[in-house]
Design a protein around this motif. Structure first.
Motif, PDB file in Angstrom:
ATOM      1  N   VAL A  95     -11.005   6.981 -16.933  1.00  0.00           N
ATOM      2  CA  VAL A  95      -9.825   6.536 -16.190  1.00  0.00           C
ATOM      3  C   VAL A  95      -9.995   5.089 -15.733  1.00  0.00           C
ATOM      4  N   LEU A  96      -8.900   4.538 -15.246  1.00  0.00           N
ATOM      5  CA  LEU A  96      -8.926   3.223 -14.607  1.00  0.00           C
ATOM      6  C   LEU A  96      -9.551   3.390 -13.221  1.00  0.00           C
ATOM      7  N   HIS A  97     -10.841   3.078 -13.120  1.00  0.00           N
ATOM      8  CA  HIS A  97     -11.505   3.156 -11.822  1.00  0.00           C
ATOM      9  C   HIS A  97     -11.748   1.758 -11.266  1.00  0.00           C
ATOM     10  N   LEU A  98     -11.139   0.777 -11.921  1.00  0.00           N
ATOM     11  CA  LEU A  98     -11.161  -0.612 -11.465  1.00  0.00           C
ATOM     12  C   LEU A  98     -10.409  -0.711 -10.138  1.00  0.00           C
ATOM     13  N   LYS A  99     -10.919  -1.502  -9.209  1.00  0.00           N
ATOM     14  CA  LYS A  99     -10.296  -1.601  -7.896  1.00  0.00           C
ATOM     15  C   LYS A  99     -10.102  -3.067  -7.503  1.00  0.00           C
ATOM     16  N   GLY A 100      -9.198  -3.291  -6.554  1.00  0.00           N
ATOM     17  CA  GLY A 100      -9.028  -4.623  -5.993  1.00  0.00           C
ATOM     18  C   GLY A 100      -7.583  -5.035  -5.873  1.00  0.00           C
ATOM     19  N   ALA A 115     -16.969  -4.411  -9.681  1.00  0.00           N
ATOM     20  CA  ALA A 115     -17.725  -4.587  -8.437  1.00  0.00           C
ATOM     21  C   ALA A 115     -17.742  -6.060  -8.086  1.00  0.00           C
ATOM     22  N   ILE A 116     -18.115  -6.340  -6.841  1.00  0.00           N
ATOM     23  CA  ILE A 116     -18.404  -7.711  -6.415  1.00  0.00           C
ATOM     24  C   ILE A 116     -19.815  -7.698  -5.840  1.00  0.00           C
ATOM     25  N   LEU A 117     -20.693  -8.486  -6.452  1.00  0.00           N
ATOM     26  CA  LEU A 117     -22.065  -8.610  -5.963  1.00  0.00           C
ATOM     27  C   LEU A 117     -22.145  -9.831  -5.058  1.00  0.00           C
ATOM     28  N   ILE A 118     -22.585  -9.614  -3.829  1.00  0.00           N
ATOM     29  CA  ILE A 118     -22.691 -10.689  -2.841  1.00  0.00           C
ATOM     30  C   ILE A 118     -24.166 -11.048  -2.653  1.00  0.00           C
ATOM     31  N   HIS A 119     -24.479 -12.337  -2.853  1.00  0.00           N
ATOM     32  CA  HIS A 119     -25.848 -12.819  -2.650  1.00  0.00           C
ATOM     33  C   HIS A 119     -25.875 -13.627  -1.353  1.00  0.00           C
ATOM     34  N   ASP A 120     -26.705 -13.197  -0.425  1.00  0.00           N
ATOM     35  CA  ASP A 120     -26.729 -13.790   0.918  1.00  0.00           C
ATOM     36  C   ASP A 120     -28.164 -14.212   1.267  1.00  0.00           C
ATOM     37  N   PRO A 121     -28.703 -15.212   0.575  1.00  0.00           N
ATOM     38  CA  PRO A 121     -30.115 -15.568   0.784  1.00  0.00           C
ATOM     39  C   PRO A 121     -30.408 -16.132   2.168  1.00  0.00           C
ATOM     40  N   LEU A 122     -29.385 -16.659   2.838  1.00  0.00           N
ATOM     41  CA  LEU A 122     -29.592 -17.236   4.170  1.00  0.00           C
ATOM     42  C   LEU A 122     -29.230 -16.259   5.286  1.00  0.00           C
ATOM     43  N   GLN A 123     -28.889 -15.030   4.907  1.00  0.00           N
ATOM     44  CA  GLN A 123     -28.535 -13.960   5.851  1.00  0.00           C
ATOM     45  C   GLN A 123     -27.393 -14.353   6.805  1.00  0.00           C
ATOM     46  N   GLU A 124     -26.369 -14.945   6.218  1.00  0.00           N
ATOM     47  CA  GLU A 124     -25.196 -15.337   7.009  1.00  0.00           C
ATOM     48  C   GLU A 124     -24.289 -14.156   7.333  1.00  0.00           C
ATOM     49  N   LEU A 125     -24.430 -13.059   6.600  1.00  0.00           N
ATOM     50  CA  LEU A 125     -23.550 -11.897   6.808  1.00  0.00           C
ATOM     51  C   LEU A 125     -24.264 -10.759   7.523  1.00  0.00           C
ATOM     52  N   ILE A 128      -1.807  -5.318  -7.320  1.00  0.00           N
ATOM     53  CA  ILE A 128      -2.451  -4.116  -6.793  1.00  0.00           C
ATOM     54  C   ILE A 128      -3.046  -3.337  -7.958  1.00  0.00           C
ATOM     55  N   VAL A 129      -4.353  -3.056  -7.908  1.00  0.00           N
ATOM     56  CA  VAL A 129      -5.003  -2.253  -8.951  1.00  0.00           C
ATOM     57  C   VAL A 129      -5.748  -1.105  -8.271  1.00  0.00           C
ATOM     58  N   ALA A 130      -5.384   0.120  -8.643  1.00  0.00           N
ATOM     59  CA  ALA A 130      -6.010   1.296  -8.044  1.00  0.00           C
ATOM     60  C   ALA A 130      -5.900   2.462  -9.017  1.00  0.00           C
ATOM     61  N   LEU A 131      -6.719   3.471  -8.804  1.00  0.00           N
ATOM     62  CA  LEU A 131      -6.613   4.677  -9.629  1.00  0.00           C
ATOM     63  C   LEU A 131      -5.212   5.270  -9.518  1.00  0.00           C
ATOM     64  N   TYR A 132      -4.716   5.345  -8.289  1.00  0.00           N
ATOM     65  CA  TYR A 132      -3.349   5.846  -8.112  1.00  0.00           C
ATOM     66  C   TYR A 132      -2.706   5.310  -6.842  1.00  0.00           C
ATOM     67  N   LEU A 133      -1.382   5.273  -6.860  1.00  0.00           N
ATOM     68  CA  LEU A 133      -0.537   4.947  -5.710  1.00  0.00           C
ATOM     69  C   LEU A 133       0.370   6.151  -5.539  1.00  0.00           C
ATOM     70  N   GLU A 134       0.105   6.940  -4.496  1.00  0.00           N
ATOM     71  CA  GLU A 134       0.676   8.279  -4.343  1.00  0.00           C
ATOM     72  C   GLU A 134       2.047   8.277  -3.674  1.00  0.00           C
ATOM     73  N   ASN A 135       2.888   9.195  -4.106  1.00  0.00           N
ATOM     74  CA  ASN A 135       4.195   9.394  -3.469  1.00  0.00           C
ATOM     75  C   ASN A 135       4.028  10.290  -2.246  1.00  0.00           C
ATOM     76  N   ASP A 136       3.463   9.711  -1.194  1.00  0.00           N
ATOM     77  CA  ASP A 136       3.390  10.359   0.112  1.00  0.00           C
ATOM     78  C   ASP A 136       3.642   9.285   1.160  1.00  0.00           C
ATOM     79  N   ASP A 137       3.521   9.610   2.426  1.00  0.00           N
ATOM     80  CA  ASP A 137       3.887   8.639   3.469  1.00  0.00           C
ATOM     81  C   ASP A 137       3.077   7.347   3.351  1.00  0.00           C
TER      82      ASP A 137
END
Length: 451
Positions: A136-141, A387-397, A53-62
């Motif tokens: 800051v660590l703004h990396l996500k994923g 980031a993740i760059l998605i290339h969809d030349p056949l328009q499958e998405l 788990i990579v996130a800016l923060y994991l908060e102590n709440d519900d």
């Protein structure tokens, strides 16, 4: 108008990016914060080999507690599984901005580790700079087995829609072993093993001043750490390219810069904080002059996470949403001609008391970038982003993409003229007074570079 040479230069950059083959059936867009929370909990419970788990923060709440408890349950069920967490070093050791002093998230991580001595889930604090304001660590994923759940969201009540309010973001579940391996190995090698990185689930840890030299070296090293993988896809098939970067010359920034002018028909982008680097504004103006369409979806100032309603005590941080609106109004006043002729569409998102945190870029029906990058000077220069760059030349998405954009637009209004936005004269007295004082000492320009 963009010359053919320049167009080709931009397109050439995208064509030369290394790409990983991707099956359309293995990309699933999640359409709400509640679906994001439910999916994340389900995938954690079903994991068999690894969770990172990579996130800016994991908060102590519900919301945060539900996630961390699920991780402990998963590790308890499968002790051999590799489970780890990375969060920002500085953010974890302070409370929320404007909140009263209280136990920090790091204190909570230590308490859980003490309460569960047989279950080791390391929580790594990543110091991207010596001070939080400077990076800051703004990396996500989130890597779960052979998939990546990617979102710009952090982990707390509002991002997970745990209670009444939510913070709206984007969420993509991508099943791809090579992508997951690339992300996982990069985090293990370049973050978790770094000398400047220390465990937050252990009370014996150095203070920030004690590791300032290691942190400076770490920041320097991060500038050269691109994702490493063997490309296996060409430019005629659905493919993904993971990107990471720190500093204005990073591969991620270069790709954002080259991606925008590649629009043959339309560029759409989302950002929660309208404060774009000048180089990206020039890209937008270039597209408009070339006759292309540009759509920008930004949060209304009241949908900003720093917004303070007028009936609540005002704090200085509450001026930020107004500064962003001033930027947007100035931008629109410059480009009102293109708003009036329909080429430039600016949408403001607002839905009740909820907040807006979306970021991303869509170019025609071919390219889509999912990212935590806010497309602002801070992201461009100070924070560690990916980031993740998605290339969809056949328009499958196409179906997923159109549904996601339609939902994002649902709670928006189109700004037809820059005067529809409030000016400084319309702001509450305390905000007005503060902004004029900031302008007098020219500190507003500094603020715009770091927030």
């Amino acid at each position: 108008m963009l010359s053919k040479f320049k167009r080709n230069k931009h397109q050439q950059h995208l064509a030369q990016l290394p790409k990983l083959s991707q099956s359309a059936a293995d990309i699933r867009t999640l359409f709400s914060p509640a679906e994001f929370r439910q999916t994340l909990l389900e995938k954690i419970a079903g994991a068999t080999r690894r969770i990172c788990i990579v996130a800016l923060y994991l908060e102590n709440d519900d919301g945060g507690r539900a996630i961390l408890n699920a991780l402990y349950d998963a590790k308890r069920a499968r002790p051999e599984m590799d489970v780890s967490i990375c969060v920002d070093w500085h953010r974890a050791q302070r409370g929320r901005i404007g909140a009263a002093a209280a136990a920090t998230n790091a204190d909570w991580y230590c308490q859980l580790a003490t309460d569960n001595p047989q279950i080791a889930i390391p929580v790594y604090g990543i110091p991207v700079n010596t001070r939080e304001a400077l990076g800051v660590l703004h990396l996500k994923g989130f890597v779960i087995d052979d998939a990546v759940l990617y979102s710009g969201a952090s982990l707390n009540d509002v991002y997970l829609h745990q209670h009444d309010k939510y913070r709206y973001d984007r969420y993509q579940w991508i099943q791809n072993g090579a992508l997951a391996e690339t992300f996982f190995n990069w985090v293990k090698t370049n973050l978790q093993a770094a000398e400047a990185v220390n465990r937050l689930d252990k009370s014996e840890r150095p203070s920030s001043p004690e590791i300032k030299n290691e942190t400076r070296q770490f920041r320097q090293d991060l500038r050269g750490f691109d994702y490493q993988f063997t490309p296996n896809a060409g430019n005629e098939e659905l493919a993904v390219t993971p990107l990471v970067g720190l500093g204005k010359r990073s591969l991620l920034n270069k790709t954002i810069y080259h991606l925008m002018p590649c629009a043959e028909k339309k560029l759409t982008l989302c950002t929660p904080y309208f404060n774009m680097p000048a180089i990206l504004v020039r890209n937008i103006i270039g597209l408009l002059r070339a006759g292309k369409e540009v759509e920008i979806i930004v949060g209304d100032k009241t949908a900003n996470d720093f917004y303070i309603p007028e009936d609540q005590p005002f704090k200085i941080i509450g001026a930020l949403p107004y500064l962003y609106e001033i930027n947007l109004r100035r931008f629109l006043s410059r480009l009102q001609y293109y708003v009036s002729n329909g080429q430039l569409t600016v949408r403001l998102w607002k839905e009740g008391e909820n907040s807006y945190h979306l970021k991303g870029i869509w170019v025609d029906d071919e390219w889509m970038m999912v990212t935590g990058n806010n497309l602002n000077p801070r992201a461009w220069r100070l924070d560690l982003e990916n980031a993740i760059l998605i290339h969809d030349p056949l328009q499958e998405l196409t179906e997923q993409r159109d549904k996601e954009l339609a939902l994002i637009r649902t709670h928006t209004i189109v700004v037809n003229h820059f005067r529809e936005l409030e000016s400084i004269a319309d702001y509450p007295a305390k905000v007005r007074k503060l902004i004029r004082r900031l302008r007098r000492i020219r500190i507003d320009k500094l603020i715009s570079r770091i927030l």
